[in-house]
Design an enzyme around this catalytic site. Structure first.
Site, PDB file in Angstrom:
ATOM      1  N   CYS A 304       0.797  -1.235   0.000  1.00 59.94           N
ATOM      2  CA  CYS A 304       0.000   0.000   0.000  1.00 59.94           C
ATOM      3  C   CYS A 304       0.832   1.290   0.000  1.00 59.94           C
ATOM      4  O   CYS A 304       0.442   2.251  -0.663  1.00 59.94           O
ATOM      5  CB  CYS A 304      -1.063   0.008   1.087  1.00 59.94           C
ATOM      6  SG  CYS A 304      -0.440  -0.007   2.768  1.00 59.94           S
ATOM      7  N   ARG A 334      10.292  -9.519   4.446  1.00 66.08           N
ATOM      8  CA  ARG A 334      10.383  -9.085   5.842  1.00 66.08           C
ATOM      9  C   ARG A 334      11.403  -9.921   6.582  1.00 66.08           C
ATOM     10  O   ARG A 334      11.417 -11.146   6.446  1.00 66.08           O
ATOM     11  CB  ARG A 334       9.030  -9.265   6.548  1.00 66.08           C
ATOM     12  CG  ARG A 334       7.976  -8.406   5.940  1.00 66.08           C
ATOM     13  CD  ARG A 334       6.676  -8.513   6.685  1.00 66.08           C
ATOM     14  NE  ARG A 334       5.731  -7.587   6.087  1.00 66.08           N
ATOM     15  CZ  ARG A 334       4.527  -7.347   6.563  1.00 66.08           C
ATOM     16  NH1 ARG A 334       4.116  -7.964   7.656  1.00 66.08           N
ATOM     17  NH2 ARG A 334       3.739  -6.495   5.971  1.00 66.08           N
ATOM     18  N   GLU A 336      11.996 -11.713   9.399  1.00 67.47           N
ATOM     19  CA  GLU A 336      11.191 -12.223  10.520  1.00 67.47           C
ATOM     20  C   GLU A 336      12.055 -12.802  11.627  1.00 67.47           C
ATOM     21  O   GLU A 336      11.591 -13.034  12.740  1.00 67.47           O
ATOM     22  CB  GLU A 336      10.199 -13.280  10.030  1.00 67.47           C
ATOM     23  CG  GLU A 336       9.098 -12.746   9.108  1.00 67.47           C
ATOM     24  CD  GLU A 336       8.010 -11.968   9.845  1.00 67.47           C
ATOM     25  OE1 GLU A 336       8.082 -11.813  11.073  1.00 67.47           O
ATOM     26  OE2 GLU A 336       7.077 -11.497   9.151  1.00 67.47           O
ATOM     27  N   ARG A 345       5.211 -18.331   8.270  1.00 70.12           N
ATOM     28  CA  ARG A 345       5.941 -17.098   8.588  1.00 70.12           C
ATOM     29  C   ARG A 345       7.278 -17.157   7.874  1.00 70.12           C
ATOM     30  O   ARG A 345       8.203 -17.812   8.319  1.00 70.12           O
ATOM     31  CB  ARG A 345       6.120 -16.898  10.098  1.00 70.12           C
ATOM     32  CG  ARG A 345       6.739 -15.535  10.411  1.00 70.12           C
ATOM     33  CD  ARG A 345       6.766 -15.214  11.880  1.00 70.12           C
ATOM     34  NE  ARG A 345       5.432 -15.105  12.443  1.00 70.12           N
ATOM     35  CZ  ARG A 345       4.646 -14.035  12.339  1.00 70.12           C
ATOM     36  NH1 ARG A 345       5.068 -12.964  11.710  1.00 70.12           N
ATOM     37  NH2 ARG A 345       3.442 -14.040  12.868  1.00 70.12           N
ATOM     38  N   GLU A 353      -2.486  -7.035  -2.357  1.00 70.30           N
ATOM     39  CA  GLU A 353      -2.914  -5.958  -1.474  1.00 70.30           C
ATOM     40  C   GLU A 353      -3.860  -5.015  -2.191  1.00 70.30           C
ATOM     41  O   GLU A 353      -3.450  -4.186  -2.988  1.00 70.30           O
ATOM     42  CB  GLU A 353      -1.740  -5.191  -0.861  1.00 70.30           C
ATOM     43  CG  GLU A 353      -2.301  -4.218   0.172  1.00 70.30           C
ATOM     44  CD  GLU A 353      -1.343  -3.665   1.188  1.00 70.30           C
ATOM     45  OE1 GLU A 353      -0.150  -3.978   1.138  1.00 70.30           O
ATOM     46  OE2 GLU A 353      -1.824  -2.899   2.038  1.00 70.30           O
ATOM     47  N   ASP A 416      -8.490  -8.380  11.966  1.00 65.93           N
ATOM     48  CA  ASP A 416      -7.667  -9.537  11.601  1.00 65.93           C
ATOM     49  C   ASP A 416      -8.575 -10.727  11.333  1.00 65.93           C
ATOM     50  O   ASP A 416      -9.596 -10.908  12.010  1.00 65.93           O
ATOM     51  CB  ASP A 416      -6.726  -9.924  12.753  1.00 65.93           C
ATOM     52  CG  ASP A 416      -5.419  -9.147  12.705  1.00 65.93           C
ATOM     53  OD1 ASP A 416      -5.240  -8.326  11.785  1.00 65.93           O
ATOM     54  OD2 ASP A 416      -4.579  -9.370  13.602  1.00 65.93           O
ATOM     55  N   GLU A 434      -3.095 -15.496  11.812  1.00 63.44           N
ATOM     56  CA  GLU A 434      -3.674 -14.360  11.081  1.00 63.44           C
ATOM     57  C   GLU A 434      -3.396 -14.600   9.600  1.00 63.44           C
ATOM     58  O   GLU A 434      -2.248 -14.611   9.184  1.00 63.44           O
ATOM     59  CB  GLU A 434      -3.013 -13.054  11.512  1.00 63.44           C
ATOM     60  CG  GLU A 434      -3.481 -11.871  10.679  1.00 63.44           C
ATOM     61  CD  GLU A 434      -2.602 -10.622  10.817  1.00 63.44           C
ATOM     62  OE1 GLU A 434      -2.055 -10.388  11.897  1.00 63.44           O
ATOM     63  OE2 GLU A 434      -2.483  -9.897   9.806  1.00 63.44           O
ATOM     64  N   ASN A 437      -5.902  -9.393   6.761  1.00 67.60           N
ATOM     65  CA  ASN A 437      -6.530  -8.354   7.555  1.00 67.60           C
ATOM     66  C   ASN A 437      -7.213  -7.327   6.664  1.00 67.60           C
ATOM     67  O   ASN A 437      -7.112  -7.402   5.434  1.00 67.60           O
ATOM     68  CB  ASN A 437      -5.525  -7.702   8.508  1.00 67.60           C
ATOM     69  CG  ASN A 437      -4.353  -7.092   7.775  1.00 67.60           C
ATOM     70  OD1 ASN A 437      -4.445  -6.790   6.590  1.00 67.60           O
ATOM     71  ND2 ASN A 437      -3.256  -6.921   8.462  1.00 67.60           N
ATOM     72  N   CYS A 462      -6.782  -0.566   3.317  1.00 65.89           N
ATOM     73  CA  CYS A 462      -6.206  -1.659   2.545  1.00 65.89           C
ATOM     74  C   CYS A 462      -6.549  -2.990   3.208  1.00 65.89           C
ATOM     75  O   CYS A 462      -6.962  -3.020   4.362  1.00 65.89           O
ATOM     76  CB  CYS A 462      -4.692  -1.503   2.446  1.00 65.89           C
ATOM     77  SG  CYS A 462      -3.867  -1.548   4.040  1.00 65.89           S
ATOM     78  N   ARG A 469      -0.409 -17.709   3.669  1.00 66.84           N
ATOM     79  CA  ARG A 469      -1.236 -17.919   4.869  1.00 66.84           C
ATOM     80  C   ARG A 469      -2.569 -18.572   4.510  1.00 66.84           C
ATOM     81  O   ARG A 469      -3.049 -19.432   5.221  1.00 66.84           O
ATOM     82  CB  ARG A 469      -1.469 -16.586   5.590  1.00 66.84           C
ATOM     83  CG  ARG A 469      -0.192 -15.933   6.083  1.00 66.84           C
ATOM     84  CD  ARG A 469       0.061 -16.230   7.533  1.00 66.84           C
ATOM     85  NE  ARG A 469       1.344 -15.740   7.978  1.00 66.84           N
ATOM     86  CZ  ARG A 469       1.506 -14.723   8.828  1.00 66.84           C
ATOM     87  NH1 ARG A 469       0.459 -14.083   9.318  1.00 66.84           N
ATOM     88  NH2 ARG A 469       2.716 -14.361   9.204  1.00 66.84           N
TER      89      ARG A 469
HETATM   90  P1  ATP Z   1       1.851 -11.068  11.823  1.00 65.54           P
HETATM   91  O1  ATP Z   1       1.226 -10.436  13.017  1.00 65.54           O
HETATM   92  O2  ATP Z   1       1.457 -12.487  11.603  1.00 65.54           O
HETATM   93  O3  ATP Z   1       3.334 -10.837  11.764  1.00 65.54           O
HETATM   94  P2  ATP Z   1       1.411  -8.729  10.350  1.00 65.54           P
HETATM   95  O4  ATP Z   1       0.525  -8.000  11.281  1.00 65.54           O
HETATM   96  O5  ATP Z   1       2.853  -8.394  10.332  1.00 65.54           O
HETATM   97  O6  ATP Z   1       1.245 -10.302  10.571  1.00 65.54           O
HETATM   98  P3  ATP Z   1       0.503  -7.355   8.073  1.00 65.54           P
HETATM   99  O7  ATP Z   1       1.674  -6.485   8.006  1.00 65.54           O
HETATM  100  O8  ATP Z   1      -0.747  -6.771   8.547  1.00 65.54           O
HETATM  101  O9  ATP Z   1       0.813  -8.660   8.913  1.00 65.54           O
HETATM  102  O10 ATP Z   1       0.354  -8.059   6.644  1.00 65.54           O
HETATM  103  C1  ATP Z   1      -0.867  -8.475   6.115  1.00 65.54           C
HETATM  104  C2  ATP Z   1      -0.886  -9.915   5.771  1.00 65.54           C
HETATM  105  O11 ATP Z   1       0.336 -10.355   5.181  1.00 65.54           O
HETATM  106  C3  ATP Z   1      -1.048 -10.835   6.970  1.00 65.54           C
HETATM  107  O12 ATP Z   1      -2.385 -10.918   7.334  1.00 65.54           O
HETATM  108  C4  ATP Z   1      -0.531 -12.134   6.420  1.00 65.54           C
HETATM  109  O13 ATP Z   1      -1.510 -12.726   5.615  1.00 65.54           O
HETATM  110  C5  ATP Z   1       0.596 -11.702   5.526  1.00 65.54           C
HETATM  111  N1  ATP Z   1       1.904 -11.820   6.186  1.00 65.54           N
HETATM  112  C6  ATP Z   1       2.502 -10.927   7.001  1.00 65.54           C
HETATM  113  N2  ATP Z   1       3.709 -11.362   7.398  1.00 65.54           N
HETATM  114  C7  ATP Z   1       3.892 -12.570   6.809  1.00 65.54           C
HETATM  115  C8  ATP Z   1       4.955 -13.532   6.811  1.00 65.54           C
HETATM  116  N3  ATP Z   1       6.066 -13.320   7.489  1.00 65.54           N
HETATM  117  N4  ATP Z   1       4.807 -14.658   6.093  1.00 65.54           N
HETATM  118  C9  ATP Z   1       3.687 -14.889   5.370  1.00 65.54           C
HETATM  119  N5  ATP Z   1       2.654 -14.015   5.325  1.00 65.54           N
HETATM  120  C10 ATP Z   1       2.740 -12.866   6.031  1.00 65.54           C
HETATM  121 ZN    ZN Z   2      -1.569  -1.839   3.600  1.00 70.34          ZN
HETATM  122 MG    MG Z   3       4.474  -9.250  11.322  1.00 67.99          MG
END
Ligand code: ATP
Ligand code: ZN
Ligand code: MG
Length: 503
Positions: A304, A334, A336, A345, A353, A416, A434, A437, A462, A469
């Protein structure tokens, strides 16, 4: 609350008529105080010393902080002194700048700041003194920002360790769980996936890729296209400028993959590097570091922000509102770290998006329609056991703000979507996944990126559809055997590629 600013000004030369200059100081200071503090407090020029080409001033105020007063003084004084005596202000700084303010709660631990300062407090009464504050720091309002930062740090000390806000909204019916193993382990056994050559990234073979793309197609055909969303294709690298505007840079610097560039593409300049590769058969790390720049951008974290960049500084015609677009080109990256697990993850994931821009009412209506469409997909096509919850908005989490219930009665904020993963334990005790969202952000980003509507106020939001996931949630509940899959999904998936056999 008292503020005291001790400033040192360096003039472009010695003043010939000192008496006239001092008179000018008094007059211009009184005027600057009047204009910047006025009736909002009591301001005064507490001290003034003119010595050769150095002018020392002390402004005190019981109202607004007096750096604007100093700036107004410098502008005018330089002009008038220049006219009268051909001398101007060459540079200035604050040797000491002290402010008092109150905190919401007393700090629990020491507070640190990365600029020269002294901080003290009695309970919630705080005193912050910045020392050696440069002209740029004065112009850019560092004192107000430092006060905001101290407040944030204290809030965080009280907030740390507390649970994020989470409140259940809806729950799907309970479903039979024919499968209870970790789907990634099972996919590994069948060679559907292989951990990638770099951290947290996966190679999806034909079967897994087919399923991921099936999820993508379901989202497009069942949710986005019926609601009138159109696809955009965005660049994969995000500029620091974008991240400054969204707050991500201050919020998540430890979660980005940073991008560097070669300093040159001239093969001659790379000769030593190339020779070393040929001689040693290894990566010549020191030489590589010498040949590339520091980070100049990041690899996409979320899509976004770049959509907002696309719209920045533009006025959207009424006929183009609400604007409904989605990106599925940029892959999210990311760092992680310890949180990595299986396909759910990962450090690199595929996400659609969708971003929406429109009036508050447009977006509230759209949210309802998105929720309906999503519910149909999860209940009737994927047949998941899932729930939704109202949570700390992602834009607060991601800019490091303290999470609180939004006062705006659940209009702005994040929902979520979570799926039960049987392999993690019982429904009650285990953490649900999650898998996507949905947010309404209000005018936070339309303001930050100066996006306007032809008329009236516009909001944005967004919804991040995480395909890995969706896939893991589905496989964790249904298993990997086609026979156990709901017919709605089987129809979408069609024939699966044959598994690749390895000997
Ligand atoms: P989480 O709390 O699980 O780390 P997030 O709050 O960081 O998620 P957002 O930044 O809101 O997630 O991203 C939106 C969507 O992207 C999430 O709902 C999920 O479907 C996906 N997502 C986020 N991080 C990951 C990841 N590390 N691996 C796979 N999918 C992801
Ligand atoms: Zn966004
Ligand atoms: Mg996260």
């Amino acid at each position: 609350m008292e503020h005291r600013l001790e400033a040192e000004l360096t003039l472009s030369g010695r003043v010939a008529d000192v008496a006239a200059a001092r008179e000018l100081v008094a007059r211009v200071a009184a005027d600057a105080i009047q204009r910047t503090i006025g009736a909002r407090g009591e301001g005064r020029l507490a001290e003034e010393t003119l010595d050769g080409d150095r002018l020392t001033l002390v402004f005190e105020s019981s109202g607004p902080r007096p750096h604007q007063t100093l700036l107004a003084f410098v502008r005018r004084f330089s002009e008038e002194l220049g006219r009268a005596q051909k001398v101007g202000v060459r540079s200035f700084r604050a040797s000491k700048y002290r402010t008092q303010f109150s905190l919401a709660a007393a700090p629990k631990k020491p507070i640190s700041l990365p600029i020269p300062h002294h901080f003290s407090h009695h309970g919630t009464d705080a005193t912050l003194e910045l020392t050696e504050l440069s002209e740029a720091g004065l112009r850019d309002n560092w004192m107000d920002r430092a006060v905001t930062l101290v407040r944030e740090k204290v809030d965080k000390q009280h907030y740390e360790g507390k649970e994020q806000f989470w409140s259940l909204l809806t729950e799907s019916p309970r479903r039979e769980m024919p499968f209870s193993r970790d789907p990634t382990e099972e996919m590994l056994k069948r060679h559907w996936v292989r951990p990638g050559p770099t951290k947290g990234k996966w190679f999806l073979g034909p079967t897994a890729a087919h399923l991921l793309r099936t999820m993508e197609r379901i989202a497009r055909e069942e949710v986005l296209e019926p609601l009138g969303f159109h696809e955009v294709v965005q660049p994969h690298h995000d500029s620091f400028d974008i991240l400054l505007k969204t707050g991500h840079l201050a919020g998540l610097p430890g979660e980005f993959y940073y991008v560097s560039e070669p300093k040159t593409r001239d093969p001659a300049a790379w000769e030593k590097f190339t020779d070393l590769v040929k001689l040693t058969g290894e990566v010549p790390r020191d030489e590589l570091e010498r040949m590339v720049t520091g980070p100049t951008a990041i690899s996409c974290y979320a899509q976004c922000p770049t959509v907002y960049w696309w719209l920045s500084g533009r006025t959207i015609a009424t006929e183009s509102l609400p604007l409904l677009v989605f990106d599925r080109s940029a892959v999210s990256n990311r760092y992680e770290s310890g949180g990595r697990h299986g396909l759910e993850r990962v450090d690199e994931f595929h996400r659609i998006e969708p971003v929406y821009v429109g009036t508050r009412d447009d977006l509230l209506a759209l949210r309802e329609r998105l929720l309906e469409r999503y519910a149909r997909v999860f209940n009737e096509i994927l047949e998941l056991e899932w729930r939704t919850a109202w949570v700390t908005p992602f834009y607060m989490q991601q800019s490091g703000e303290v999470g609180v219930e939004d006062a705006d009665a659940r209009v702005k904020g994040t929902i979520d979507f979570e799926a039960y993963l049987p392999y993690r334990g019982t429904r009650e005790k285990s953490e649900w996944l999650e898998f996507q969202n949905l947010s309404i952000v209000g005018d936070k980003y339309t303001q930050a990126f100066a996006i306007k509507a032809q008329k009236g106020e516009i909001w944005s939001g967004c919804t991040g559809i995480g395909l890995e996931r969706w896939l893991t949630a589905f496989l964790a509940q249904k298993g990997l055997d086609v026979d156990g899959w709901p017919s709605g999904f089987r129809e979408f998936a069609g024939d699966l590629p044959h598994d690749v056999k390895f000997l």
